[in-house]
Design a protein around this motif. Structure first.
Motif, mmCIF file in Angstrom:
data_model
loop_
_atom_site.group_PDB
_atom_site.id
_atom_site.type_symbol
_atom_site.label_atom_id
_atom_site.label_comp_id
_atom_site.label_asym_id
_atom_site.label_seq_id
_atom_site.Cartn_x
_atom_site.Cartn_y
_atom_site.Cartn_z
ATOM 1 N N GLU A 61 38.585 69.080 -65.657
ATOM 2 C CA GLU A 61 39.251 67.534 -64.912
ATOM 3 C C GLU A 61 36.987 67.030 -65.073
ATOM 4 O O GLU A 61 36.868 68.148 -65.257
ATOM 5 N N THR A 62 37.472 65.840 -65.061
ATOM 6 C CA THR A 62 35.914 65.200 -64.972
ATOM 7 C C THR A 62 35.469 65.376 -63.949
ATOM 8 O O THR A 62 34.147 65.707 -63.917
ATOM 9 N N GLN A 63 35.984 66.081 -62.780
ATOM 10 C CA GLN A 63 35.230 66.708 -61.263
ATOM 11 C C GLN A 63 34.956 67.954 -61.691
ATOM 12 O O GLN A 63 34.144 68.765 -60.494
ATOM 13 N N GLY A 64 35.293 69.001 -62.504
ATOM 14 C CA GLY A 64 35.217 70.133 -62.942
ATOM 15 C C GLY A 64 36.079 70.752 -62.709
ATOM 16 O O GLY A 64 37.612 69.975 -63.323
#
Lengths: 405, 292
Positions: free
Chosen positions: B195-198
């Motif tokens: 994901e973009t966040q990790g």
């Protein structure tokens, strides 16, 4: 544009370059003033540093000072914040780090300070199944200690030994005698005339002093095969040499036989090498624990292993039949109160602390161990004298390193 | 712009802790969670808690203790307090050698035994799960061993920690590169969603894990944990003294089903503390077994 570690970010800083996530999506676009949530998101993502611009109300100089102070303060988390020596050392460390920053030093991010993985290593003993004595027995059993060491020790053990006897032994190893001569001829040892022979060195410095110095030097060559993932040997010995330099300076101030303290400083952590060598996995646990909890390494060793490097040093140096006075001050440099020579052990304790301070802006990793007020008082030093000490160290350290490492 | 004045730099930023306050706080922490803070860690404790005292507008540690004992929000504050007195450093597939030993000599046996007994249900307790890396690693391991046949199993991994921060992180199941540094790349590809966040743990793993807070020093709380085939408690007992360790080991013993296994951290052993377990010593790690 400044590179700032994630842990030093504050809301309001303006992102200067975009941050990309694992799926190649954009986590944060440049130009936005960061909020607390943004900063938390970067932490979760494991981004160690980002490029930012400071908003108008943030003075860049002040901001750098804040980050440097925050970084340096971490190293003092274990010590008494009202202790005059540590307050002074904190000031010194901040000044040194600011200077290092101006010279291009990058404040290391927390992530960089994490220890590496050593999944392929295994320990000689499981914890509790091995006492310090077992490791030392194993180590001494393996030993192919340099021949010269035993010859020097024979000379040292014999009360009738003369300067000629020492010179004769040292001269049998050309490389070794050259090192010894370079060392005593360095400005740090402060002899006004050139010492061109080992015999002359012995007569000037003394049989005992030269011999213990020789013991110290021969030990540097002994330890190899330490897994480099744990700590490279150069880093280890550089710390030891810094400690040696400070120990000699502190001893000279008190008119104590300073060359002996140089050797004690050089060997103060020798037990740690034996632990690294025989218990590499447990050592990693200790290193990780020390880093994640920001406790001194000696404290982490005790928590993980149930003993620390001074316990091992004591047994190792006893097995190697080192002079008892040296063993006493080396083995008790984290607890001078139980040493026979408390004040002398305190010198090594403080030299070790000063060495750690000197390393904060030069790759230092671990929180400073503390020092009791009583032991500090015994040193008879004024806080304002510490700057001079660290300047003297800076002046001589690289030169000594080039001779011995 | 004036240069920084060295004299203005001080180490003391928070109120000092008095000898009496330290003794009281030490007692409080020990009674509550079984962790003894030795005298030499006094300043460490002061540094960890001091900023909180200022933040709450309190004057000293006595007031803070009062709040922890009797304050209207004492339960909320206690949670915060726990995060300050514990720390955590873990990653996925940490200590791979020990995990290999576990997989080969423990997990596969336990699964076979369950299957032979016609009871395809398994309970693993991760006591001290930190931010979730350990229970998720175990979940991944089970998927790797059982493959498609996992649907025929009833599996629960109970994962507990003292720190609410850690449980919240585990619940989010979102990790950075650092936590995944020892994880094989193909495992990352199969069990994490980028994901973009990790990296987010896959729901098929997450649903095996049931997360919650626990104070291992609280016997009643420990009693409520379902009986386990396997208990993982790695790098937790180093924080406790021998008396508390002993109590904990005996609680673990009671929680384990006959023939169950206890797995400790790599540099931890219990042979000085307890003789009720049978140690299985394998290259790479020791596991302890309760008699059948």
């Amino acid at each position: 544009m400044n590179r700032v570690c994630t842990e030093h970010l504050t809301p309001g800083m303006i992102l200067a370059k975009k941050v990309i996530g694992p799926d190649k999506g954009v986590v944060l676009e440049p130009g936005a003033a960061m909020t607390q949530e943004h900063i938390e998101a970067l932490r979760t993502l494991g981004v160690s540093a980002v490029f930012v611009r400071f908003p108008a109300h943030m003075e860049p100089q002040r901001e750098i000072e804040r980050q440097v102070q925050e970084h340096v303060r971490n190293f003092f988390i274990f010590v008494d914040p009202d202790h005059e020596a540590f307050v002074e050392l904190y000031r010194i460390a901040v000044q040194r780090s600011l200077k290092a920053f101006r010279d291009g030093w990058i404040i290391p991010c927390e992530e960089v300070l994490h220890a590496k993985n050593v999944e392929h290593l295994s320990d000689l003993f499981f914890k509790d199944a091995g006492e310090p004595g077992d490791i030392v027995r194993h180590e001494v059993g393996l030993a192919s200690f340099p021949d010269i060491y035993f010859k020097i020790r024979e000379v040292l053990d014999n009360p009738k030994s003369s300067a000629q006897d020492v010179a004769r032994v040292v001269n049998t190893d050309v490389g070794f005698s050259a090192k010894l001569l370079k060392l005593v001829n360095s400005p740090f040892f402060g002899f006004s005339t050139t010492i061109d022979s080992v015999a002359r060195a012995v007569s000037l410095v003394g049989v005992k002093e030269i011999s213990t110095l020789a013991l110290g030097i021969s030990t540097i060559n002994y330890f190899q095969n330490i897994p480099p993932e744990l700590m490279d040997m150069r880093t280890f010995w550089r710390h030891s040499l810094r400690c040696a330099v400070f120990a000699k300076l502190l001893a000279a101030k008190k008119n104590l036989p300073s060359d002996r303290f140089f050797t004690a400083g050089l060997l103060h952590d020798v037990g740690r090498l034996v632990i690294f060598k025989n218990m590499p996995y447990a050592s990693v646990e200790a290193l990780l624990y020390a880093r994640s909890d920001m406790v001194p390494l000696v404290e982490a060793e005790t928590a993980v292993l149930g003993y620390n490097h001074t316990d091992v040093s004591k047994l190792l140096l006893e097995a190697w039949k080192f002079p008892a006075v040296l063993i006493d001050i080396i083995a008790h440099h984290h607890a001078p109160e139980i040493a026979h020579a408390r004040e002398e052990a305190g010198i090594i304790q403080f030299a070790d602390i000063m060495a750690n301070v000197a390393e904060i802006s030069a790759g230092g990793l671990f929180a400073l161990p503390g020092m009791a007020q009583e032991d500090w008082k015994l040193l008879g030093l004024m806080p304002r004298e510490l700057t001079l000490l660290i300047n003297l160290h800076d002046e001589h350290f690289e030169e000594i390193t080039s001779v011995l490492l | 712009m004036e240069p920084l004045k060295p004299a203005s730099l001080t180490l003391r930023k928070t109120p000092p802790i008095s000898t009496r306050e330290f003794a009281e706080l030490r007692r409080f922490i020990y009674d509550l969670v079984g962790i003894d803070i030795p005298e030499r860690r006094k300043y460490l404790l002061e540094n960890r808690l001091g900023p909180r005292i200022l933040q709450l507008g309190l004057r000293n540690y006595s007031e803070y203790l009062m709040m922890l004992h009797h304050g209207p929000d004492k339960n909320t504050e206690l949670k915060y307090f726990f995060t300050k007195i514990t720390t955590n450093e873990t990653s996925f597939f940490r200590d791979t050698k020990q995990l290999d030993v576990f997989e080969t000599h423990v997990l596969k046996n336990v699964l076979q035994e369950c299957e032979a007994a016609g009871n395809k249900s398994l309970h693993i307790w991760s006591a001290g799960c930190s931010s979730g890396e350990e229970p998720y690693t175990l979940g991944i391991m089970l998927h790797e061993i059982l493959r498609m046949s996992i649907i025929g199993w009833k599996i629960q991994i109970t994962a507990n920690d003292l720190s609410p921060d850690m449980i919240a992180k585990a619940q989010a199941g979102l990790y950075g590169e650092y936590a995944l540094r020892t994880t094989p790349k193909d495992v990352v590809d199969r069990y994490f969603i980028k994901e973009t966040q990790g990296y987010k743990i896959h729901p098929k793993v997450q649903k095996l894990v049931s997360l919650g807070l626990i104070n291992l020093n609280d016997k009643l709380a420990v009693k409520r944990v379902p009986k386990s085939h396997i208990i993982f408690c790695r790098n937790v007992i180093i924080y406790f003294d021998d008396a508390v360790k002993q109590k904990l080991i005996s609680n673990f013993y009671d929680n384990l089903l006959p023939g169950g296994y206890l797995v400790l951290g790599h540099s931890e052993t219990i042979h000085k503390l307890s003789r009720v377990f049978q140690p299985l010593i394998k290259p790479g790690g020791i596991v302890y077994r309760k008699s059948t």
